[in-house]
Design an enzyme around this catalytic site. Structure first.
Site, PDB file in Angstrom:
ATOM      1  CD  GLU A 237       4.216  -7.492   4.678  1.00 53.06           C
ATOM      2  OE1 GLU A 237       4.909  -6.569   5.156  1.00 53.06           O
ATOM      3  OE2 GLU A 237       4.184  -7.603   3.393  1.00 53.06           O
ATOM      4  CG  LEU A 238       1.503  -3.513   9.278  1.00 53.97           C
ATOM      5  CD1 LEU A 238       0.856  -2.857  10.642  1.00 53.97           C
ATOM      6  CD2 LEU A 238       0.133  -2.670   8.317  1.00 53.97           C
TER       7      LEU A 238
ATOM      8  CB  SER B 239       2.599   2.719   5.863  1.00 50.04           C
ATOM      9  OG  SER B 239       1.165   3.153   5.952  1.00 50.04           O
TER      10      SER B 239
END
Length: 465
Positions: A235-236, A214
């Site tokens: 990588e959210l 997240s």
């Protein structure tokens, strides 16, 4: 004293296995061993490292039935998808290794006065110890995305498993050891967040943090990394928009909208999460989408025909239930679904969602939920798509391809799928985020660079006679 973690099957609630969590001291020892092992691993010729990583990939594919079954059991991922991750991830891994083998430096000469006789060249070096933080939703694929380029480039890796479903990740690390990759070169940890923070994420001997998770977690990790200047690649989250134009084929639009939310029970960072539909198409689109959604087969993760299964935990489902209710309170109307039973959320269509609603901006729903937002003009659709703080991916459907690319060019996201939904992904593309969706890029053509640094060598006066 060591603590235990109970891993349960979210579909049945049954205990799968209890595993021991690492203590602060145990995890610090793994970091120390990884630090000590890294120089020798980097000095191992890349062709030898590559052979070992390729053997690890082969071993994982060989054990795909066993690994896929445990992955499906512990997180309720559809069994075929769980097994498929071993092979999809394997393709990514092989691409990363080949890219790493052929990642060359540059040679350059000077052009400024006094330096025109110098010769310089650059080469890639490893970062050091990498902390790879694996997400719950694609644990096998993300293991490949992070470990294969890191190992190929000469880094040692500590793989932190997701707390809800660590068992498949543990098996992947075991496969690496089985083929001869030393245990100190790639190690497994399952631990509480406080332990990870103190013994891994802020540890001065950890050079880089690679996270899929997240945005809130990513921001926290970037802050933790700052004091020791660790490299971070994140990588959210995402709240991807699909813009459907009035000249798009409605049946194609419905099918793309459906598929964009089906994968992995909707638990996909780049899944389409906002559906922007022209007013002129609204009624037909919603009616046809409702028909498709009501027909989604439900069942357990081991039913090969089931497309709607429970979420990873009941806690996750409770959160989604609250998000649906919140969207209704903000003016949305439930067309179908909306109910929760344990960890299962009914596939849900929410119509008449205001462009000012939270779900139309930054509230990311991780489930099979279709929020429908209508618009009048192309400019309005682009404005709604861009009002989110996220920028992971997006999609455009239009009959006129020139128009589709014109819209795609104005969408603020790291990728736009033209004639498709946002969760479509090429292994070779740079996959990352702009805005709050991340830092850096994953992808066969990009990951090895991320997991390495450039070092320059200059021979002063190389051409002076």
């Amino acid at each position: 004293m060591s603590k235990m973690l109970d891993v349960t099957n979210p579909y049945t609630g049954e205990l799968v296995e209890s595993i021991k969590l690492d203590t602060i001291e145990e995890l610090k020892e793994k970091v120390a061993k990884a630090k000590a092992a890294q120089p020798a691993w980097e000095k191992t010729p890349i062709v030898e490292r590559a052979k070992l990583v390729m053997s690890m990939i082969d071993k994982i594919e060989e054990k795909s039935d066993e690994i896929g079954r445990i992955c499906a059991t512990e997180m309720a991922k559809p069994i075929n998808s769980a097994k498929g991750e071993c092979f999809d991830g394997g393709e990514i891994g092989r691409g990363n290794v080949e890219r790493a083998k052929h990642l060359y430096g540059d040679v350059f000469t000077g052009t400024t006065a006094g330096r025109e006789y110098d010769l310089g060249f650059s080469r890639r070096e490893a970062l050091g110890v990498v902390a790879a933080i694996i997400p719950f939703n694609y644990p096998i694929e993300m293991f490949f995305q992070k470990t294969t380029p890191a190992l190929a480039m000469g880094n040692t890796v500590i793989v932190k498993a997701p707390s809800s479903n660590p068992l498949a990740v543990r098996m992947l690390v075991d496969c690496a050891h089985e083929v001869g990759i030393p245990e100190d070169v790639i190690s497994f940890t399952a631990c509480e967040r406080a332990v990870s923070t103190q013994a891994l994420l802020t540890h001065p001997d950890v050079a880089a943090i690679a996270l899929t998770g997240s945005t809130e977690t990513g921001v926290e990790m970037i802050k933790l990394a700052a004091d020791s200047m660790k490299k971070t690649f994140m990588e959210l989250g995402g709240n991807d928009a699909l813009i459907i134009c009035e000249d798009a084929d409605v049946d194609t639009a419905v099918q793309e909208a459906l598929e964009g939310r089906l994968y992995n029970n909707g638990q996909v960072c780049c899944a389409t999460k906002r559906y922007l539909v022209p007013t002129s198409m609204h009624d037909e689109f919603v009616a046809k989408l409702k028909e498709k959604v009501l027909a989604i087969p439900r069942g357990s993760q081991f039913d090969p025909d089931a497309k709607a299964i429970c979420l990873v935990t009941e806690k996750a489902a409770i959160k989604v239930e609250a998000q649906i209710q919140h969207t209704v309170e903000q003016g949305g109307t439930i067309v179908c679904g909306g109910k929760r039973e344990g960890a299962f959320i009914e596939p849900t269509i929410i119509d008449h969602v205001s462009k000012d609603a939270d779900v139309a901006k930054d509230m990311e729903i991780f489930a099979q939920v279709w929020p429908i937002i209508t618009y009048e003009t192309e400019e309005e659709a682009i404005q709604i798509a861009n009002q989110s703080s996220y920028g992971l991916s997006g999609g455009v459907l239009a009959g006129d391809t020139v128009r589709a690319f014109r819209i795609a060019d104005q969408m603020e996201s790291s990728a736009v799928i033209v004639n498709g939904c946002s969760c479509y992904r090429m292994n070779e593309q740079p996959f990352g985020g702009c805005k709050a969706s991340g830092l850096g890029n994953e992808g066969v053509g990009y990951s090895p660079e991320e997991y390495s640094r450039l070092k320059t060598y200059v021979l002063k006066g190389a051409f002076v006679k």
